[in-house]
Scaffold this motif. Structure first.
Motif, PDB file in Angstrom:
ATOM      1  N   LEU A 108      43.499 -92.788 -48.110  1.00  0.00           N
ATOM      2  CA  LEU A 108      44.103 -92.388 -48.794  1.00  0.00           C
ATOM      3  C   LEU A 108      43.169 -93.098 -49.411  1.00  0.00           C
ATOM      4  O   LEU A 108      42.783 -93.602 -49.944  1.00  0.00           O
ATOM      5  N   ILE A 109      42.964 -91.672 -50.277  1.00  0.00           N
ATOM      6  CA  ILE A 109      41.541 -91.769 -51.043  1.00  0.00           C
ATOM      7  C   ILE A 109      41.933 -91.843 -53.189  1.00  0.00           C
ATOM      8  O   ILE A 109      43.299 -91.362 -53.300  1.00  0.00           O
ATOM      9  N   LEU A 110      41.560 -93.026 -53.010  1.00  0.00           N
ATOM     10  CA  LEU A 110      42.816 -92.906 -54.421  1.00  0.00           C
ATOM     11  C   LEU A 110      41.607 -93.370 -55.459  1.00  0.00           C
ATOM     12  O   LEU A 110      40.572 -94.094 -55.424  1.00  0.00           O
ATOM     13  N   ASP A 111      41.253 -92.069 -56.447  1.00  0.00           N
ATOM     14  CA  ASP A 111      39.978 -91.852 -57.638  1.00  0.00           C
ATOM     15  C   ASP A 111      40.702 -92.793 -58.647  1.00  0.00           C
ATOM     16  O   ASP A 111      41.316 -92.730 -59.554  1.00  0.00           O
TER      17      ASP A 111
ATOM     18  N   ILE B 222      41.214 -86.654 -38.378  1.00  0.00           N
ATOM     19  CA  ILE B 222      42.065 -87.957 -39.050  1.00  0.00           C
ATOM     20  C   ILE B 222      42.226 -87.805 -40.275  1.00  0.00           C
ATOM     21  O   ILE B 222      41.730 -87.139 -41.214  1.00  0.00           O
ATOM     22  N   ARG B 223      44.041 -87.787 -40.505  1.00  0.00           N
ATOM     23  CA  ARG B 223      44.314 -87.225 -41.907  1.00  0.00           C
ATOM     24  C   ARG B 223      44.022 -88.175 -42.845  1.00  0.00           C
ATOM     25  O   ARG B 223      44.087 -89.109 -42.970  1.00  0.00           O
ATOM     26  N   VAL B 224      44.427 -87.429 -43.563  1.00  0.00           N
ATOM     27  CA  VAL B 224      43.765 -87.580 -45.164  1.00  0.00           C
ATOM     28  C   VAL B 224      43.812 -87.553 -46.869  1.00  0.00           C
ATOM     29  O   VAL B 224      45.170 -86.161 -46.469  1.00  0.00           O
ATOM     30  N   LYS B 225      44.869 -88.016 -47.276  1.00  0.00           N
ATOM     31  CA  LYS B 225      45.241 -87.718 -48.706  1.00  0.00           C
ATOM     32  C   LYS B 225      45.077 -88.105 -49.762  1.00  0.00           C
ATOM     33  O   LYS B 225      44.179 -89.414 -49.865  1.00  0.00           O
ATOM     34  N   PHE B 226      44.077 -87.669 -50.229  1.00  0.00           N
ATOM     35  CA  PHE B 226      43.646 -87.565 -52.054  1.00  0.00           C
ATOM     36  C   PHE B 226      44.207 -87.359 -52.723  1.00  0.00           C
ATOM     37  O   PHE B 226      44.691 -86.221 -53.084  1.00  0.00           O
ATOM     38  N   ILE B 227      44.466 -88.655 -53.963  1.00  0.00           N
ATOM     39  CA  ILE B 227      45.461 -88.385 -55.032  1.00  0.00           C
ATOM     40  C   ILE B 227      44.786 -89.072 -55.960  1.00  0.00           C
ATOM     41  O   ILE B 227      44.094 -90.192 -56.178  1.00  0.00           O
ATOM     42  N   SER B 228      45.050 -89.231 -57.772  1.00  0.00           N
ATOM     43  CA  SER B 228      44.005 -89.478 -58.575  1.00  0.00           C
ATOM     44  C   SER B 228      45.089 -91.324 -59.090  1.00  0.00           C
ATOM     45  O   SER B 228      46.610 -91.686 -58.476  1.00  0.00           O
TER      46      SER B 228
ATOM     47  N   ALA C 261      33.690 -89.657 -51.927  1.00  0.00           N
ATOM     48  CA  ALA C 261      34.538 -90.086 -51.013  1.00  0.00           C
ATOM     49  C   ALA C 261      35.585 -89.000 -51.158  1.00  0.00           C
ATOM     50  O   ALA C 261      35.953 -88.849 -49.921  1.00  0.00           O
ATOM     51  N   SER C 262      34.659 -87.864 -51.331  1.00  0.00           N
ATOM     52  CA  SER C 262      35.764 -86.932 -51.429  1.00  0.00           C
ATOM     53  C   SER C 262      35.011 -86.219 -49.813  1.00  0.00           C
ATOM     54  O   SER C 262      35.895 -85.445 -48.402  1.00  0.00           O
ATOM     55  N   SER C 263      33.570 -85.526 -49.515  1.00  0.00           N
ATOM     56  CA  SER C 263      32.968 -85.681 -48.828  1.00  0.00           C
ATOM     57  C   SER C 263      32.798 -86.334 -47.469  1.00  0.00           C
ATOM     58  O   SER C 263      33.510 -85.616 -46.589  1.00  0.00           O
ATOM     59  N   LEU C 264      33.466 -87.640 -47.720  1.00  0.00           N
ATOM     60  CA  LEU C 264      33.350 -88.812 -46.401  1.00  0.00           C
ATOM     61  C   LEU C 264      35.068 -88.345 -46.519  1.00  0.00           C
ATOM     62  O   LEU C 264      35.215 -88.003 -44.993  1.00  0.00           O
ATOM     63  N   GLY C 265      36.436 -87.348 -47.221  1.00  0.00           N
ATOM     64  CA  GLY C 265      37.446 -86.690 -46.797  1.00  0.00           C
ATOM     65  C   GLY C 265      37.257 -86.198 -45.731  1.00  0.00           C
ATOM     66  O   GLY C 265      38.239 -85.747 -45.198  1.00  0.00           O
ATOM     67  N   TYR C 266      36.486 -84.798 -46.032  1.00  0.00           N
ATOM     68  CA  TYR C 266      36.317 -83.575 -45.138  1.00  0.00           C
ATOM     69  C   TYR C 266      35.934 -83.724 -43.847  1.00  0.00           C
ATOM     70  O   TYR C 266      36.133 -83.664 -43.371  1.00  0.00           O
TER      71      TYR C 266
END
Length: 254
Positions: free
Chosen positions: A166-169, A130-136, A118-123
């Motif tokens: 929005l990345i929900l981990d 594209i604006r991305v936000k990672f958060i548990s 998921a993080s690699s896709l975010g990078y």
């Protein structure tokens, strides 16, 4: 006719910081190489745009809170099944899915690299502008729960709209309470067809009844997520377990 001596002041007023820094050195090069005026202007504009793009990229990387080092180049695709390089590269390069508010759901047991993927896709998406936000998922749900208690949930959800993705981990670790169940569903409903979600979970859909208060809400949440979604189910041996065993073997041979 404008006074050249006032050029630095005018460039500063126009917020053309890069041009303000380099216009004199580029002018010397232009004279030495007999550039046309429009070529000189184009060179300065290109430098300004490049600098702004670099600053924007660094700003978006900083605000994303993505885990460091978890890029696509170092993900071990040969260690898991259920996903391949071509599929992820397609999502990273053909980014219109983020405009349409489509989702990416990544399932699998602990230690298979869901967060890394998921993080690699975010990078990759950030590099594409594209604006991305990672958060548990647990942290975000707690923040939204607090916002709801303060009667500002709508504002909190609205602030997340600035992130196209929005990345929900680790969604499976969200605790089942009335308050958390409510805000999690409201988040999913709010972003439905408006903003993309990348979700990682060690719990299959069949186990999501522990996330929501009743089966109706569970079905409604899943329905919104999968309506426009790419789903990956990773299988394999835990990377963390393999690393631990390898370390123990190395210690034994020392």
């Amino acid at each position: 006719m404008a006074n050249v001596a006032s050029l630095p002041i005018m460039l500063k007023s126009l917020r053309l910081a890069c041009i303000n820094t380099h216009w004199q050195s580029v002018a010397k090069k232009a004279v030495a190489e007999s550039w046309m005026p429009e070529q000189y202007l184009a060179e300065l504009c290109a430098m300004e745009l490049s600098t702004r793009d670099d600053k924007r990229l660094q700003r978006h990387l900083k605000e994303s809170d993505l885990p460091p080092g978890k890029t696509l180049s170092c993900f071990q695709f040969d260690a898991v099944t259920g996903v391949n390089t071509q599929q992820i590269n397609a999502l990273a390069t053909e980014t219109q899915w983020t405009v349409r508010g489509e989702n990416v759901l990544i399932f699998g047991a602990s230690g298979l690299g869901k967060t890394h993927l998921a993080s690699s896709l975010g990078y990759s998406l950030i590099e594409a502008g594209i604006r991305v936000k990672f958060i548990s998922a647990t942290s975000l749900v707690q923040e939204l729960q607090l916002a709801k208690q303060r009667y500002s949930l709508a504002d909190a959800l609205g602030k997340l709209d600035k992130y196209a993705v929005l990345i929900l981990d680790d969604l499976g670790y969200v605790k089942k309470t009335d308050q958390e169940t409510s805000v999690l569903f409201e988040l999913i409903a709010h972003r439905y067809e408006r903003g993309s979600l990348i979700i990682t979970s060690n719990q299959a859909f069949s186990d999501w009844d522990h996330l929501f208060d009743d089966s109706v809400m569970t079905v409604a949440a899943i329905d919104r997520l999968v309506h426009h979604a790419t789903i990956f189910t990773l299988e394999g041996e835990s990377y963390r377990r393999k690393t631990s065993l390898k370390r123990k073997q190395q210690d034994q041979h020392q």
